[in-house]
Design a protein around this motif. Structure first.
Motif, short mmCIF file in Angstrom:
data_model
loop_
_atom_site.label_atom_id
_atom_site.label_comp_id
_atom_site.label_asym_id
_atom_site.label_seq_id
_atom_site.Cartn_x
_atom_site.Cartn_y
_atom_site.Cartn_z
N TRP A 1 57.87 63.40 22.10
CA TRP A 1 56.53 63.61 22.64
C TRP A 1 56.32 64.94 23.34
O TRP A 1 55.21 65.23 23.78
CB TRP A 1 56.19 62.48 23.61
N GLY A 2 57.35 65.75 23.45
CA GLY A 2 57.22 66.99 24.21
C GLY A 2 56.49 68.11 23.50
O GLY A 2 56.15 69.12 24.13
N GLU A 3 56.23 67.96 22.20
CA GLU A 3 55.56 69.03 21.46
C GLU A 3 54.26 68.56 20.82
O GLU A 3 53.70 69.26 19.98
CB GLU A 3 56.49 69.59 20.39
N ALA A 4 53.78 67.38 21.19
CA ALA A 4 52.51 66.90 20.65
C ALA A 4 51.40 67.88 21.04
O ALA A 4 51.33 68.33 22.18
CB ALA A 4 52.20 65.51 21.19
N SER A 5 50.53 68.19 20.08
CA SER A 5 49.53 69.24 20.30
C SER A 5 48.58 68.92 21.44
O SER A 5 48.10 69.81 22.13
CB SER A 5 48.74 69.47 19.01
N TRP A 6 48.29 67.64 21.67
CA TRP A 6 47.27 67.31 22.66
C TRP A 6 47.82 66.68 23.93
O TRP A 6 47.07 66.40 24.85
CB TRP A 6 46.23 66.37 22.05
N TRP A 7 49.13 66.47 24.01
CA TRP A 7 49.66 65.92 25.26
C TRP A 7 51.05 66.45 25.60
O TRP A 7 51.63 66.08 26.61
CB TRP A 7 49.71 64.40 25.21
N GLY A 8 51.59 67.33 24.75
CA GLY A 8 52.95 67.80 24.94
C GLY A 8 53.20 68.44 26.29
O GLY A 8 54.17 68.12 26.98
N ASP A 9 52.31 69.35 26.71
CA ASP A 9 52.51 70.04 27.99
C ASP A 9 52.47 69.05 29.15
O ASP A 9 53.30 69.12 30.07
CB ASP A 9 51.43 71.11 28.18
N ALA B 1 53.12 57.66 16.87
CA ALA B 1 52.21 56.65 17.41
C ALA B 1 51.98 56.81 18.91
O ALA B 1 51.03 56.27 19.45
CB ALA B 1 52.75 55.26 17.12
N GLY B 2 52.86 57.56 19.57
CA GLY B 2 52.74 57.70 21.01
C GLY B 2 52.97 56.39 21.73
O GLY B 2 52.35 56.11 22.75
N ASP B 3 53.87 55.59 21.18
CA ASP B 3 54.04 54.24 21.71
C ASP B 3 55.46 53.76 21.44
O ASP B 3 56.09 54.17 20.47
CB ASP B 3 53.04 53.30 21.02
N LEU B 4 55.95 52.89 22.30
CA LEU B 4 57.22 52.21 22.09
C LEU B 4 56.93 50.73 21.95
O LEU B 4 56.25 50.15 22.80
CB LEU B 4 58.17 52.43 23.26
N ALA B 5 57.40 50.11 20.90
CA ALA B 5 57.16 48.68 20.70
C ALA B 5 58.27 48.09 19.86
O ALA B 5 58.87 48.78 19.03
CB ALA B 5 55.80 48.45 20.04
N GLY B 6 58.53 46.81 20.07
CA GLY B 6 59.57 46.13 19.31
C GLY B 6 60.89 46.20 20.03
O GLY B 6 61.49 47.27 20.14
N ALA B 7 61.35 45.07 20.55
CA ALA B 7 62.57 45.05 21.36
C ALA B 7 63.76 45.61 20.60
O ALA B 7 64.56 46.38 21.14
CB ALA B 7 62.85 43.62 21.83
N GLN B 8 63.89 45.24 19.33
CA GLN B 8 65.04 45.69 18.55
C GLN B 8 64.99 47.20 18.31
O GLN B 8 66.00 47.90 18.41
CB GLN B 8 65.10 44.96 17.21
N ALA B 9 63.80 47.71 18.00
CA ALA B 9 63.64 49.15 17.76
C ALA B 9 63.93 49.94 19.03
O ALA B 9 64.62 50.97 19.00
CB ALA B 9 62.24 49.45 17.26
N ILE B 10 63.40 49.47 20.16
CA ILE B 10 63.64 50.16 21.43
C ILE B 10 65.12 50.15 21.78
O ILE B 10 65.69 51.16 22.20
CB ILE B 10 62.82 49.50 22.56
N ALA B 11 65.76 48.99 21.58
CA ALA B 11 67.19 48.89 21.87
C ALA B 11 68.00 49.85 20.99
O ALA B 11 68.97 50.46 21.45
CB ALA B 11 67.67 47.45 21.65
N SER B 12 67.58 50.00 19.73
CA SER B 12 68.28 50.91 18.82
C SER B 12 68.17 52.36 19.29
O SER B 12 69.14 53.11 19.26
CB SER B 12 67.71 50.78 17.40
#
Length: 207
Positions: A125-133, A67-78
């Protein structure tokens, strides 16, 4: 244009048309579902893959990466907790069958926590085809991190690489299980983990 060439072109058009009719690939579906598109089949597959996963954080790592996104306090904390725990394990454990680096753990500077977060971010996110570099260039280099935390570059690099490798493994395995549910093909490993988690004999009708 000869008839043979025309036939080849027609066949290629059919291939791409059929591919388009199949809908978005699994990663694209993950991103669309994350951003609010209704997809009950995909949601159920995520739940099933999460059930058999070796680590609950795998679901978050996979979804964040697609998703290219971080969301949800519990998920981020995990995810952060997993990063720090895996980094501490790498920084304090002698080399073994899993290739853990042998590094002296400095609990005061806690440089290893930052190394763990960098490693997980690169895995997601370091190997995403359109934003990895671009993403890799945006992450401060090892030398800059070490200057800030006053730690050795070799130790920092080893811990970061270890966490990145572990995160990639969880992401890849979760995606494999997700695809297994969506296409209805289950390998022996999936079946065994399903039976272990549910306590019931595996049957495809169970999914």
């Amino acid at each position: 244009m000869g008839k043979e060439v025309e036939k080849i072109i027609a066949d290629l058009r059919a291939v791409y048309r059929n591919k388009a009719d199949d809908g978005p690939d699994f990663d694209a579906r993950a991103g669309a579902w994350w951003w609010g598109q209704t997809d009950d089949e995909f949601a159920y597959a995520v739940g099933s893959a999460d059930l058999v996963s070796s680590d609950p954080v795998a679901k978050h790592l996979y979804l964040f990466s697609r998703a290219g996104d971080l969301a949800g306090a519990q998920a981020i904390a995990s995810v952060i907790s997993w990063c720090h725990g895996t980094a501490a394990e790498a920084a304090s454990t002698a080399g073994g069958p899993r290739g853990r680096p042998q590094v002296v753990l400095d609990r005061e500077s806690r440089w290893w926590r930052q190394a763990g977060q960098d490693g997980a971010a690169l895995a997601m996110w370091g190997e995403a085809s359109w934003w990895g570099d671009a993403f890799r260039e945006a992450i401060p280099g090892i030398n800059k991190r070490c200057a800030k935390y006053r730690c050795g570059s070799q130790a920092y690099g080893r811990v970061r690489e270890y966490v990145e490798r572990e995160a990639k493994s969880l992401i890849d395995n979760f995606k494999h299980d997700l695809e297994s549910v969506l296409v209805g093909r289950y390998d022996p490993g999936f079946r065994a983990r399903w039976e272990l988690r549910t306590g019931t004999t595996f049957a495809e009708v169970s999914i």
